[in-house]
Scaffold this active site. Structure first.
Site, mmCIF file in Angstrom:
data_model
loop_
_atom_site.group_PDB
_atom_site.id
_atom_site.type_symbol
_atom_site.label_atom_id
_atom_site.label_comp_id
_atom_site.label_asym_id
_atom_site.label_seq_id
_atom_site.Cartn_x
_atom_site.Cartn_y
_atom_site.Cartn_z
ATOM 1 C CG ASP A 78 -6.604 -4.100 8.185
ATOM 2 O OD1 ASP A 78 -6.165 -5.238 7.950
ATOM 3 O OD2 ASP A 78 -6.648 -3.202 7.320
ATOM 4 C CE LYS A 109 -2.058 -1.671 3.636
ATOM 5 N NZ LYS A 109 -2.941 -2.080 4.738
HETATM 6 C C1 BGC Z 1 -2.092 -5.916 3.786
HETATM 7 C C2 BGC Z 1 -2.983 -6.620 4.755
HETATM 8 C C3 BGC Z 1 -4.144 -5.729 5.175
HETATM 9 C C4 BGC Z 1 -4.847 -5.175 3.950
HETATM 10 C C5 BGC Z 1 -5.999 -4.251 4.292
HETATM 11 C C6 BGC Z 1 -2.896 -5.321 2.638
HETATM 12 O O1 BGC Z 1 -2.058 -4.541 1.837
HETATM 13 O O2 BGC Z 1 -1.133 -6.799 3.257
HETATM 14 O O3 BGC Z 1 -2.250 -7.032 5.897
HETATM 15 O O4 BGC Z 1 -5.037 -6.474 5.947
HETATM 16 O O5 BGC Z 1 -3.922 -4.481 3.141
HETATM 17 O O6 BGC Z 1 -5.575 -3.151 5.021
#
Ligand code: BGC
Length: 454
Positions: free
Chosen positions: A191, A155
């Site tokens: 989360d 992200k």
């Molecule tokens: C992460 C997860 C997370 C999800 C939603 C992903 O990029 O790898 O750990 O739960 O985003 O936030």
């Protein structure tokens, strides 16, 4: 009426029944491979055990701090669990400046500890002992409830010196460096786990937690005997454990290549984490707007939209300016708009391109593009959810959901349900429920349940 050519343009986004079934089978296989020790290293849906083995009963009590890092915002929360399925939450949002997202990890944790200290001071709790649940929403290998080794950033985060490290320890050390508050990190959670816990707090049948926000992922309750990676001592007293699927990485072994489009490839190629998180790049808020942007560029090039305007090259250069010009929230606003006024759609077009009055036909084309991108995302998410629901041993399964895309898109839920109806086994009774602040309340509940177990 929509142009046949527009339909043809969007055809690659429309998943056939065969494709849905095939993605479903491949997904289920990857989950099974992630859970098994022998296939885990190669599997791309890692299915990490979380060490959260008790769901809340609703009678948890006490004050807990929670941190939420991993979406668009960073938040500090004070959660008061009051028993009787009740809780109050007081929270503060802090920005994570872009340079901290890609700078040295120590700086990020010092910033977090600084915000925490300010928050505690503001709430007059500097001298109180406070247990803290840390919602850290990135893929982590957990060695216990308090230890999470970051596997990779996702992200848009890319801080040096954190991958391979225990983020619980890094946070603890940053708090110690300041030395101005008595805060103990008692749990690290994803989360999705927070979402599952906060929904289970209100509905005891919740067994799956899903986030479709900036990122996309899910967790679910699995029988301990199926979770090879769970330490043996944790299998003796409890029957189940929450597994963090980390399904965002699905497709990294080529499983989704037969449905990925040229636009998906481009999104991936220009991203910070190339070849990684391919399922996430088709489903999550961080990428959906960008997908629409790329399709729009192609539509402009083929004269399928804004046909009447001689300013098409100018519109294209607006879209080429950066990957974020077409925000994901526009997709929700456009799909929520009413025919034939298209007030929001026209406003978006006006702000983006300076085009005063888009035609009804242009608005319809834009809406169709958004619809196809969002519907494919919802279908893929529902394929994953069906796989997890079908794995759980319960007959009645509630799916707890959260994240900006799910929450604000007017039809995401309905699109998901269409696919769930096809894929969830007939003997299951299922429903979807919106989570209430999983990252805060869920973190407090994990912390509370952990203290109870002790
Ligand atoms: C992460 C997860 C997370 C999800 C939603 C992903 O990029 O790898 O750990 O739960 O985003 O936030």
């Amino acid at each position: 009426m929509l142009d046949a050519e527009v339909r043809e343009l969007m055809q690659p986004f429309v998943l056939s029944d065969y494709q849905v079934q095939e993605v479903y089978s491949r997904f289920c296989l990857e989950v099974a491979r992630g859970l098994k020790r022998s296939t885990h290293p190669q599997a791309n849906v890692k299915c990490f055990p979380t060490y959260v083995q008790d769901l809340p009963t609703g009678d948890e009590m006490g004050k807990y701090l929670a941190l939420d890092l991993g979406g668009t915002n960073f938040r500090v929360l004070l959660v008061s669990l009051k028993g009787h399925h009740d809780a109050t939450v007081d929270s503060q949002i802090y920005a994570v400046p872009k340079d901290l997202m890609v700078g040295p990890g120590v700086d990020l944790f010092d910033h977090i500890a600084g915000c925490l200290a300010k928050f505690v001071e503001k709430h007059d709790m500097k001298t109180a002992y406070l247990p803290l649940g840390f919602t850290f929403s990135f893929p982590c290998v957990q060695l216990g409830l308090k230890e999470g080794i970051l596997v990779r950033w996702t992200k848009g985060f890319d801080c040096a010196g954190v991958e391979g490290e225990d983020v619980g320890r890094m946070l603890h050390e940053a708090i110690q460096r300041r030395g101005d508050a008595d805060i103990a990190v008692v749990a690290i959670l994803n989360d999705t786990t927070g979402t599952l816990m906060s929904c289970a707090h209100r509905n005891a049948d919740c067994r799956v937690g899903v986030i479709v926000g900036t990122g996309c992922n899910a967790c679910y309750v699995e029988d301990v005997e199926n979770v090879d990676l769970l330490r043996a001592d944790f299998k003796k007293t409890k029957r189940s454990v929450i597994v963090n699927a980390e399904w965002g990485a699905f497709g990294e072994g080529g499983q989704l290549d037969f449905v990925r489009t040229e636009y998906d490839r481009e999104v991936d190629e220009k991203s910070l984490n190339r070849s990684e998180q391919l399922f996430e790049k088709m489903t999550a808020g961080m990428y959906l707007g960008n997908l629409v942007r790329l399709v729009l560029l192609r539509a402009l090039e083929r004269k399928l939209i804004f046909k009447q305007s001689s300013r098409r090259p100018e519109f294209a250069s607006v879209l080429q300016r950066n990957e974020e010009v077409f925000e994901t929230r526009y997709i929700s606003e456009i799909e929520d708009d009413s025919f034939p006024e298209f007030a929001s759609t026209r406003k978006i077009v006006r702000n983006l391109f300076g085009l005063e009055k888009a035609s009804v036909e242009d608005c319809q084309t834009l809406r169709y593009i958004c619809e196809c991108v969002a519907k494919r995302a919802a279908t893929l998410v529902a394929i994953g959810v069906s796989g997890l629901v079908n794995r759980t041993s319960n007959r009645r399964v509630i799916v707890g959901m959260d994240g900006s895309v799910y929450r604000y898109h007017p039809k995401f839920d309905a699109y998901m349900r269409q696919t769930l109806q096809k894929l969830v086994k007939a003997d299951k009774e299922w429903d979807i429920m919106l989570s209430e602040d999983g990252s805060g309340r869920g973190a407090a509940l994990v912390a509370a349940v952990a203290s109870k177990t002790k």
